[in-house]
Structures are given as structure tokens and as C-alpha cells.
Motif scaffolding. Structure first.
Motif, PDB file in Angstrom:
ATOM      1  N   SER A   7      -8.024  -2.951 -11.168  1.00 33.92           N
ATOM      2  CA  SER A   7      -7.007  -2.518 -10.317  1.00 33.92           C
ATOM      3  C   SER A   7      -5.529  -3.048 -10.469  1.00 33.92           C
ATOM      4  CB  SER A   7      -7.350  -2.545  -9.080  1.00 33.92           C
ATOM      5  OG  SER A   7      -6.330  -1.804  -7.917  1.00 33.92           O
ATOM      6  N   THR A   8      -4.523  -2.110 -10.149  1.00 31.22           N
ATOM      7  CA  THR A   8      -3.134  -2.493 -10.480  1.00 31.22           C
ATOM      8  C   THR A   8      -2.316  -2.431  -9.247  1.00 31.22           C
ATOM      9  OG1 THR A   8      -3.187  -2.172 -13.023  1.00 31.22           O
ATOM     10  CG2 THR A   8      -0.877  -2.600 -11.913  1.00 31.22           C
ATOM     11  N   LEU A   9      -1.623  -3.080  -8.793  1.00 26.76           N
ATOM     12  CA  LEU A   9      -0.822  -3.124  -7.626  1.00 26.76           C
ATOM     13  C   LEU A   9       0.624  -3.127  -7.761  1.00 26.76           C
ATOM     14  CD1 LEU A   9      -0.332  -3.074  -4.474  1.00 26.76           C
ATOM     15  CD2 LEU A   9      -0.275  -5.454  -4.597  1.00 26.76           C
ATOM     16  N   LYS A  10       1.524  -2.064  -7.481  1.00 23.75           N
ATOM     17  CA  LYS A  10       2.812  -2.108  -8.139  1.00 23.75           C
ATOM     18  C   LYS A  10       3.933  -2.127  -6.903  1.00 23.75           C
ATOM     19  CE  LYS A  10       2.114   0.156 -12.431  1.00 23.75           C
ATOM     20  NZ  LYS A  10       2.258   1.230 -13.251  1.00 23.75           N
ATOM     21  N   ILE A  11       4.964  -3.062  -7.058  1.00 19.70           N
ATOM     22  CA  ILE A  11       6.134  -2.879  -5.975  1.00 19.70           C
ATOM     23  C   ILE A  11       7.309  -2.471  -6.970  1.00 19.70           C
ATOM     24  CG2 ILE A  11       7.063  -3.933  -4.511  1.00 19.70           C
ATOM     25  CD1 ILE A  11       5.154  -6.130  -4.450  1.00 19.70           C
ATOM     26  N   GLN A  12       8.071  -1.312  -6.426  1.00 24.13           N
ATOM     27  CA  GLN A  12       9.188  -0.889  -6.918  1.00 24.13           C
ATOM     28  C   GLN A  12       9.842  -0.118  -6.126  1.00 24.13           C
ATOM     29  OE1 GLN A  12       8.518   1.531 -10.471  1.00 24.13           O
ATOM     30  NE2 GLN A  12      10.700   1.538 -11.077  1.00 24.13           N
ATOM     31  N   PRO A  13      11.196  -0.480  -5.785  1.00 31.55           N
ATOM     32  CA  PRO A  13      11.708  -1.687  -5.782  1.00 31.55           C
ATOM     33  C   PRO A  13      11.464  -2.954  -4.979  1.00 31.55           C
ATOM     34  CG  PRO A  13      13.335  -0.370  -4.600  1.00 31.55           C
ATOM     35  CD  PRO A  13      12.134   0.722  -4.910  1.00 31.55           C
ATOM     36  N   ALA A  14      11.574  -4.008  -5.370  1.00 33.80           N
ATOM     37  CA  ALA A  14      11.084  -5.011  -4.482  1.00 33.80           C
ATOM     38  C   ALA A  14      12.241  -5.439  -3.437  1.00 33.80           C
ATOM     39  CB  ALA A  14      10.747  -6.252  -5.130  1.00 33.80           C
ATOM     40  N   LYS A  15      11.522  -5.771  -2.206  1.00 37.25           N
ATOM     41  CA  LYS A  15      12.809  -6.231  -1.319  1.00 37.25           C
ATOM     42  C   LYS A  15      12.305  -7.967  -0.980  1.00 37.25           C
ATOM     43  CE  LYS A  15      13.492  -2.026   1.220  1.00 37.25           C
ATOM     44  NZ  LYS A  15      13.425  -1.399   2.418  1.00 37.25           N
ATOM     45  N   LEU A  16      13.274  -8.363  -0.393  1.00 35.99           N
ATOM     46  CA  LEU A  16      13.099  -9.890   0.022  1.00 35.99           C
ATOM     47  C   LEU A  16      11.841 -10.194   0.705  1.00 35.99           C
ATOM     48  CD1 LEU A  16      16.962 -11.060   0.954  1.00 35.99           C
ATOM     49  CD2 LEU A  16      15.676 -11.311  -1.179  1.00 35.99           C
ATOM     50  N   GLU A  17      11.621  -9.388   1.616  1.00 36.24           N
ATOM     51  CA  GLU A  17      10.380  -9.388   2.729  1.00 36.24           C
ATOM     52  C   GLU A  17       9.048  -9.199   1.983  1.00 36.24           C
ATOM     53  OE1 GLU A  17      12.969  -7.048   3.028  1.00 36.24           O
ATOM     54  OE2 GLU A  17      12.033  -5.169   3.959  1.00 36.24           O
ATOM     55  N   ASP A  18       8.976  -8.859   0.650  1.00 34.44           N
ATOM     56  CA  ASP A  18       7.669  -8.690  -0.049  1.00 34.44           C
ATOM     57  C   ASP A  18       7.504 -10.001  -0.596  1.00 34.44           C
ATOM     58  OD1 ASP A  18       9.159  -5.535  -1.543  1.00 34.44           O
ATOM     59  OD2 ASP A  18       8.104  -5.910   0.349  1.00 34.44           O
TER      60      ASP A  18
END
Lengths: 115, 111
Positions: A75-86
Motif C-alpha cells: 500500500s502507498t499513502l500520499k500527501i499532496q500538498p503537505a501542511k504543517l499540521e501533517d
């Protein structure tokens, strides 16, 4: 028996950049979970897969987070666009099947720092 | 809502003394309750679970937990703590195949 593998272990990015985390569950485990653990808090479920289908993604911020489990294994988890709270540790877990047994096997996590 | 609460952020005990980590639950029906432990720089590990049956549940590393329905509690206990028990402990409830974690209790066992 090999455990749940995750990579990368650490990642530092700037806000608005993208990042991807990979998870390889224990062989034969049908259920795969992604949790987000913010410092000082308990893990929060982001998404749960049963084989390659999504069982629960109610707490996944779908405007920026996405996850897939092709072929019902990795599995792959992607974050786009990242924020500071991530900024958090992203934990992958697997279990033989979904159910009240509650015994999940966790990887060591991927620690994300967003600057 | 199904949830658990851990009233103590930190617990400090001397090695050899009894260790108790508190957890209270708020669930409808029959609760499914678990304890997980997170050692420094390690992944979460399952310790023990209560689903039904005996109120005293025994788990890994000499830990046990007592389910108390009248007090809605599920406290984790160890008769004699070790320095190596220093870790972050989570009480967890399960409902509809979903795990809900408490905020965690940091245990420090001093030599």
C-alpha cells in the motif's frame, strides 16, 4: 515471520510539497490500516483496506491525502500538498482479517516533519 | 460513541514495585478492550485483550488487566515493574472492526 515493513522511516519536506509512504504488510494478511499519530496523541485511523477494497476512509482528508492498495498487498499513502499540521508518524498495520480480535501488527512507522 | 480514557499522562514507579495504568471505557453493549505498548523507536505491540469470559486477562511480558463492568474500567497491571517496561501504553476499544486509541500513558520505571 517478517513483520510489517514501512519506508521511509524519516522524511522532512517543506509545506506544499508532496510525500509518499510505502507499506508491505505481513504475508497473507487481508486487512491493512494506515494510522496517523501526532505527538502526544493516540493513533488515529486514516484508512482501512480489506484486500484491495476500502472499508473505511471516513477520517482521511481526501483533499490532500490518498491511499491505494494495488493487488491487495502493498500500500502507498500520499500527501499532496503537505501542511504543517501533517507532521506526525504514519503507522501501517495489518491483520489476518477484519474483526473484533483487535490484534493488529504494526510497522515501525514513518516520521514526517513538514517545515 | 465508543471510546476509552486514560486519566494519567504519566506514571512513575520504582523497579520492583507494582505498576498500574488506568483506563476507563464508554461503550454500549459488550466492550472489546485491548492494551497496546509502544517502546521507544519501536512499533506498537499488542499486549492483551478482553472480549468475554474471565474478568482477569493475562497478556505478554507479565502484564494483566482487570475488566470491571461496574466501574467501567480496564486497568493494566504488573505486580513487579522492570526498567524495561518504560514505554507508552495505549488502551484501545474496538467497535465495528475499528480501533479507537486512548491518548496514551507514559510509564517510567526507575532503577
Amino acid at each position: 515471520e517478517a513483520g510489517v515493513a514501512q519506508s521511509p522511516r524519516y522524511k522532512i519536506i517543506e509545506k506544499r510539497q508532496s510525500v509518499a509512504f510505502w507499506c508491505n504488510p505481513i504475508s497473507g494478511h487481508a486487512t491493512l490500516y494506515w494510522y496517523q499519530q501526532i505527538l502526544g496523541q493516540g493513533p488515529k485511523l486514516l484508512i482501512q483496506f480489506q484486500n484491495n477494497g476500502v472499508v473505511d476512509d471516513s477520517q482521511l482528508p481526501k483533499d490532500r491525502f490518498s491511499a491505494e492498495r494495488l493487488k491487495g498487498v502493498d500500500s502507498t499513502l500520499k500527501i499532496q500538498p503537505a501542511k504543517l499540521e501533517d507532521s506526525a508518524v504514519y503507522l501501517c498495520a495489518s491483520s489476518p482479517r477484519a474483526g473484533e480480535s483487535g490484534e493488529l501488527f504494526f510497522g515501525e512507522g514513518s516520521r514526517l516533519t513538514v517545515l | 460513541a465508543q471510546s476509552v480514557a486514560q486519566p494519567e499522562d504519566q506514571v512513575n514507579v520504582a523497579e520492583g514495585n507494582p505498576l498500574t495504568v488506568k483506563c476507563t471505557y464508554s461503550v454500549s453493549g459488550n466492550p472489546y478492550l485491548f492494551w497496546y505498548v509502544q517502546y521507544p523507536n519501536r512499533g506498537l505491540q499488542f499486549l492483551l485483550k478482553y472480549i468475554t469470559g474471565d474478568n482477569l486477562v493475562k497478556g505478554s511480558y507479565g502484564f494483566e488487566a482487570e475488566f470491571n463492568k461496574s466501574q467501567t474500567s480496564f486497568h493494566l497491571k504488573k505486580p513487579s515493574a522492570l526498567v524495561s517496561d518504560s514505554a507508552l501504553y495505549f488502551c484501545v476499544s474496538v467497535n465495528d472492526y475499528k480501533l479507537s486509541f486512548g491518548a496514551g500513558t507514559t510509564v517510567t520505571v526507575r532503577a
